[in-house]
Motif scaffolding. Sequence first.
Motif, PDB file in Angstrom:
ATOM      1  N   LEU A 185      -0.943  -2.953  -2.193  1.00  0.00           N
ATOM      2  CA  LEU A 185      -0.471  -3.822  -1.406  1.00  0.00           C
ATOM      3  C   LEU A 185       1.004  -3.003  -0.663  1.00  0.00           C
ATOM      4  O   LEU A 185       1.149  -2.932   0.676  1.00  0.00           O
ATOM      5  N   ARG A 214       2.822 -12.827   1.752  1.00  0.00           N
ATOM      6  CA  ARG A 214       1.700 -13.528   1.636  1.00  0.00           C
ATOM      7  C   ARG A 214       0.578 -12.917   1.117  1.00  0.00           C
ATOM      8  O   ARG A 214      -0.165 -13.479   0.357  1.00  0.00           O
ATOM      9  N   TRP A 215       0.451 -11.475   1.061  1.00  0.00           N
ATOM     10  CA  TRP A 215      -0.538 -11.061   0.298  1.00  0.00           C
ATOM     11  C   TRP A 215      -0.335 -10.963  -1.158  1.00  0.00           C
ATOM     12  O   TRP A 215      -1.272 -11.256  -2.132  1.00  0.00           O
ATOM     13  N   ARG A 261      -2.633 -12.745  -3.929  1.00  0.00           N
ATOM     14  CA  ARG A 261      -3.291 -12.138  -5.088  1.00  0.00           C
ATOM     15  C   ARG A 261      -3.134 -13.174  -6.330  1.00  0.00           C
ATOM     16  O   ARG A 261      -4.011 -13.142  -6.980  1.00  0.00           O
ATOM     17  N   SER A 306      -3.127  -3.909  -7.752  1.00  0.00           N
ATOM     18  CA  SER A 306      -2.714  -4.580  -6.540  1.00  0.00           C
ATOM     19  C   SER A 306      -1.453  -4.399  -5.965  1.00  0.00           C
ATOM     20  O   SER A 306      -1.186  -4.241  -4.695  1.00  0.00           O
ATOM     21  N   ILE A 352       0.661  -2.203   3.173  1.00  0.00           N
ATOM     22  CA  ILE A 352       1.227  -3.126   4.035  1.00  0.00           C
ATOM     23  C   ILE A 352       2.952  -2.965   4.261  1.00  0.00           C
ATOM     24  O   ILE A 352       3.401  -2.845   3.172  1.00  0.00           O
TER      25      ILE A 352
END
Length: 288
Positions: free
Chosen positions: A30, A42-43, A47, A26, A34
């Motif tokens: 990300l 935020r992600w 997560r 992840s 991003i």
Amino acid sequence: MLFSYRGALRAGLVYLLVSIVWLQLSNYLLINFIDEPWALGRWLQARGYVWVSLSALVIYWIGRRFARAHALQQPLKENRERLRQAAAVFDCTREGVLVTDTQGLIVHVNRAFMKITGYQCEDVMGQRPSLFKSGRHSAHFYQQMFQALESTGEWSGEIWNRRKSGEVYPQWQTIRVIHDDQGQVSHYVAVFSDISAMKNSEHELAHLAHHDPLTDLPNRLLFTDRAEQALASAQVHKRGCALLLMDLDHFKIINDSLGHNVGDQLLKLVAERLSGLFGPGVTLARLG
């Protein structure tokens, strides 16, 4: 128990490995897709929430599986405990126990059975209980036994069987019908005890009640019974019978001068000699 510990350790290692893979993968995705820092934050937070939710679901699912497995194992544990207790009673009881299937074939015996009958387990497995028949009972006796089992599911009574040595001996036996969960006959269980000692005691008591303890001749009670039978037989067959009363002269002098032990020995010798003089059909008794 060792198996459950290993399973829990394996599950923990798998969870740790999956967590590391999830975090690394992840992070890689990300960071590469991003660019804005605020969106990346935020992600990363999302997560974490997703992973916590998934972990909670997995823990809930594993917990339910363990609870279900424990619920299934508890009755099995209780059944095993009951079986162990039944096996202990089965082996430790002093009564012989024999179990047959619906075909009448022996499937189990206990140690008391082997001690009483002289047969070992391998001698009787797969055999029928008719192996122990003494020959003293008629076919009608066994017919009544099976009729009682069919009508009431139980039979109790005295039965004579044969040991491995060939000796015929008396038993007090109880046979019961065992049914399965569907109500069908599954087994027959016979529990018995050796009553040879009791029979011998009854015989000895009966002998003592009807015989003189010194000379072992019939006493007054048995003499009276046989005299009545002789008189009745004489009346039926229109014939006579004889009664002879004998006394020992000067017997008191022997007791007084030589002692009662010598007098007892004299009475025994006289009884032995008189018994040798009279043949069958003659009752020699001591009334005193």
